[in-house]
Design an enzyme around this catalytic site. Sequence first.
Site, PDB file in Angstrom:
ATOM      1  NE  ARG A 222      -7.686  -5.342  13.275  1.00  0.00           N
ATOM      2  CZ  ARG A 222      -6.924  -6.361  13.647  1.00  0.00           C
ATOM      3  NH1 ARG A 222      -6.240  -6.298  14.759  1.00  0.00           N
ATOM      4  NH2 ARG A 222      -6.861  -7.449  12.922  1.00  0.00           N
TER       5      ARG A 222
ATOM      6  CD  GLN B  31      23.543  -1.951   3.455  1.00  0.00           C
ATOM      7  OE1 GLN B  31      24.639  -2.448   3.273  1.00  0.00           O
ATOM      8  NE2 GLN B  31      23.209  -0.802   2.950  1.00  0.00           N
ATOM      9  CG  ASP B  32      16.614  -5.072   6.073  1.00  0.00           C
ATOM     10  OD1 ASP B  32      17.198  -5.919   5.387  1.00  0.00           O
ATOM     11  OD2 ASP B  32      15.640  -5.339   6.790  1.00  0.00           O
TER      12      ASP B  32
ATOM     13  NE  ARG C 212      14.670   7.465  -4.551  1.00  0.00           N
ATOM     14  CZ  ARG C 212      15.381   8.195  -3.696  1.00  0.00           C
ATOM     15  NH1 ARG C 212      16.688   8.041  -3.617  1.00  0.00           N
ATOM     16  NH2 ARG C 212      14.780   9.078  -2.931  1.00  0.00           N
TER      17      ARG C 212
ATOM     18  CG  HIS D 297      21.317   2.981  -9.082  1.00  0.00           C
ATOM     19  ND1 HIS D 297      20.465   3.420  -8.105  1.00  0.00           N
ATOM     20  CD2 HIS D 297      21.660   4.084  -9.792  1.00  0.00           C
ATOM     21  CE1 HIS D 297      20.309   4.732  -8.203  1.00  0.00           C
ATOM     22  NE2 HIS D 297      21.018   5.151  -9.223  1.00  0.00           N
TER      23      HIS D 297
ATOM     24  CE  LYS E   5      19.282  -3.678  -6.415  1.00  0.00           C
ATOM     25  NZ  LYS E   5      19.669  -2.294  -6.449  1.00  0.00           N
TER      26      LYS E   5
ATOM     27  CG  HIS F  65      16.490  -2.190  -9.090  1.00  0.00           C
ATOM     28  ND1 HIS F  65      16.440  -1.323  -8.022  1.00  0.00           N
ATOM     29  CD2 HIS F  65      15.219  -2.623  -9.276  1.00  0.00           C
ATOM     30  CE1 HIS F  65      15.198  -1.254  -7.572  1.00  0.00           C
ATOM     31  NE2 HIS F  65      14.441  -2.031  -8.322  1.00  0.00           N
TER      32      HIS F  65
ATOM     33  CE1 TYR G 148      16.165  -0.343  -3.616  1.00  0.00           C
ATOM     34  CE2 TYR G 148      15.784   0.995  -1.682  1.00  0.00           C
ATOM     35  CZ  TYR G 148      15.833   0.864  -3.048  1.00  0.00           C
ATOM     36  OH  TYR G 148      15.543   1.931  -3.838  1.00  0.00           O
TER      37      TYR G 148
ATOM     38  CG  ASP H  74      27.633   2.931  -5.565  1.00  0.00           C
ATOM     39  OD1 ASP H  74      27.384   1.777  -5.179  1.00  0.00           O
ATOM     40  OD2 ASP H  74      27.480   3.943  -4.858  1.00  0.00           O
TER      41      ASP H  74
ATOM     42  CG  ASP I 178      20.343   8.155 -10.624  1.00  0.00           C
ATOM     43  OD1 ASP I 178      21.374   7.462 -10.512  1.00  0.00           O
ATOM     44  OD2 ASP I 178      19.320   7.959  -9.948  1.00  0.00           O
TER      45      ASP I 178
END
Length: 183
Positions: A24, A48-49, A60, A63, A72, A119, A132, A143, A168
């Site tokens: 499966r 937080q997710d 990305r 950061h 995280k 990261h 995350y 940030d 970025d």
Amino acid sequence: MRTTRVTAIEGAYLFEPTPHADERGFFCRTFDADVIRSVGLDPAAFVQDSVSRSVHGVVRGMHLRSGAGEAKLVRCSYGRIFDVVVDLRPDSPTYLGHGFFELSGETQQTLYIPAGCAHGFQALTGTADTSYKIDRPHDPAEDVTIAFDDPELAIPWPLPAVSMSQRDREAPSLAQVLKQLER
């Protein structure tokens, strides 16, 4: 679930679940409070997710957050990513140390990144979903972004960067960010 200490980054851990596969597909536990607690982390600290979806070659990062920082748990839930962590904690024995990881939906490994580390990642597959769990609510005023291609970092990105956010693309150098964080 097996836990491995990441020697290149003080306080970082790699959590490796045991997927149970059959015709499966597979099932595996990707978060276990008892396992998180066993390495001295508070599972209830994660408030937080979030999830990001990236296409092949997207970068990305790099950061981090100023102030108290942000710890995280990062996992590639689908596809594959080249994941990078840089220790920017001046008092850390692994200050400016790098950790490079390939995270994938096949293994479902989770990487714990301590607060004060930068990261970033690059999508290695057509689609890569990255999940995350973060220990503080997001505050955009905190940030901080570092140029992904800063020569001082010398990150061996496996692919050319095909796309990234404007933030970025315009990120300052590591040296500029370190001066900013000293204030």
